[in-house]
Design an enzyme around this catalytic site. Structure first.
Site: not given
Length: 397
Positions: A47-48, A74, A112, A236
């Site tokens: 997740g870069a 992406e 991923a 949350y």
């Protein structure tokens, strides 16, 4: 080519590729203007391509001299009306800058969650990356996940648990302040959210890497969490997102057991509130941010992702200023949770209405600018340039 910002609700649809390149360079320069620090040298970031993951990668590469592998899902440009995603250009800009410094910057642009990408990355580590990694960062944010063992696809839900939650929210497209109701999740929605956003895939990655013997002795793996305060617990911490984060705590314990024989450690990092694509669409959260950012800016403690991640790794994980809670989680969110900061934020939020939420009483302009930056708009030091769709398509990640 004319790049136009396009927002639907609080979701960015347009992208300025050149603006994103400039923002990546801005973040790199922020790190390079500080002194270097001793840190890991071989890093895998799952997740870069944006926000926490990208900021982590920039800090570790340009602050600690780390070679990095980045995984993200992406999309590249197809036409003038479909320029792809911001993360696509982030990957390219980072790789180009890192390689100029003599650093390895390998990008895997794939799912991923799949077993296939795990094996591809393992083979790359073995054959082209020195054989082992000493830090694994899990920073994946997705609303959907396909279980690689069953093939079933799950979708997460941002909902309350138990009772409905009613509160104010902001629509940035319409610049509107309105009341929203967050309905309670079903048991299935809770389970599905944990399946997508919990720690299961993190554990699968660490199991695969350990089995393949590509983890160095003393390896560290980090996973970013968020707990927040009583001001956002109803939607949350006490909601589906909080349940998913709690699952990451459970998985961290399991990973610690897995890594015990190589002196490894799984570290939950409880990060602060920052502007990301994900945080912008969490119900009520923008209102909290415009209040919180105002208070923290005046106190000099407000951080963007690059500032926050650099502090985490430079000063805390690989420095001498680490703060842990009784569960062993790293707590860089202590600035946000400072009692006076929270008290002032609470008072400010209670005073907000449709007439003043976007005035200088709040940090609305700052929040909007940081949100726009994510897509390459309103970027500092940006100068417009002429570029064709063919040139964008020719960029190589």
């Amino acid at each position: 080519m004319n790049f136009k910002q396009n927002i639907r609700g609080n979701v960015a649809l347009g992208v300025n590729p050149l603006g994103r390149k400039q923002q990546v360079l801005n973040h790199i320069n922020y790190i390079k203007n500080k002194s270097s620090y001793e840190g890991p040298k071989k890093v895998l970031i799952i997740g870069a391509s944006s926000s926490y993951g990208l900021a982590t990668r920039i800090s570790l590469a340009f602050g600690a001299g780390a070679d990095t592998i980045g995984i993200s899902y992406e999309k590249g440009p197809k036409s003038k009306r479909n320029l792809g995603t911001a993360g696509w250009y982030n990957n390219i800009a980072f790789k180009e800058a890192a390689e100029k410094e003599g650093l390895t910057a390998k990008n895997f642009v794939q799912d991923a969650f799949s077993h296939e990408i795990k094996q591809e990355v393992i083979e790359y580590i073995k054959n082209e990356f020195g054989g082992k990694v000493d830090l694994v960062v899990y920073s994946l944010a997705s609303g959907r996940r396909t279980d690689p063992n069953t093939g079933q696809t799950y979708t997460s839900s941002i909902k309350a648990i138990g009772d409905s939650v009613v509160g104010p929210n902001i629509n940035m497209q319409k610049e509107d302040y309105y009341t929203e109701t967050l309905e309670p999740a079903t048991e299935q929605e809770i389970a599905d959210t944990v399946k997508v956003m919990g720690g299961e895939d993190w554990e699968l990655w660490m199991e695969a890497l350990k089995e393949a013997d590509v983890l160095s002795d003393g390896v560290l793996t980090t996973n970013y969490s968020y707990l927040g305060s009583e001001l956002n617990h109803p939607y949350y911490g006490n909601g589906t997102l909080g349940r998913a984060k709690a699952d990451c705590d459970i998985k961290a314990d399991a990973i610690n057991g897995l890594l015990a024989d190589i002196n490894g450690k799984a570290q939950i990092v409880v990060a602060t509130a920052v502007t990301t694509k994900a945080s912008s669409v969490i119900p009520f959260f923008p209102v909290y941010c415009v209040g919180l950012y105002k208070v923290m800016t005046e106190k000099g403690t407000h951080e963007t992702p690059i500032m926050h991640m650099d502090r985490i790794y430079r000063d805390m994980i690989y420095g001498e200023n680490a703060e842990y809670d009784k569960e062993g989680r790293l707590r860089p969110d202590s600035w946000e949770l400072d009692s006076d900061t929270q008290a002032q934020t609470k008072v400010l939020i209670e005073e907000l209405n449709e007439e003043n939420f976007n005035t200088d009483k709040t940090a609305y302009d700052l929040f909007y600018k940081e949100f726009s930056n994510l897509s390459g708009f309103m970027v500092d030091n940006y100068e417009d340039q002429d570029v064709t769709i063919e040139e964008l398509k020719a960029l190589d990640y």
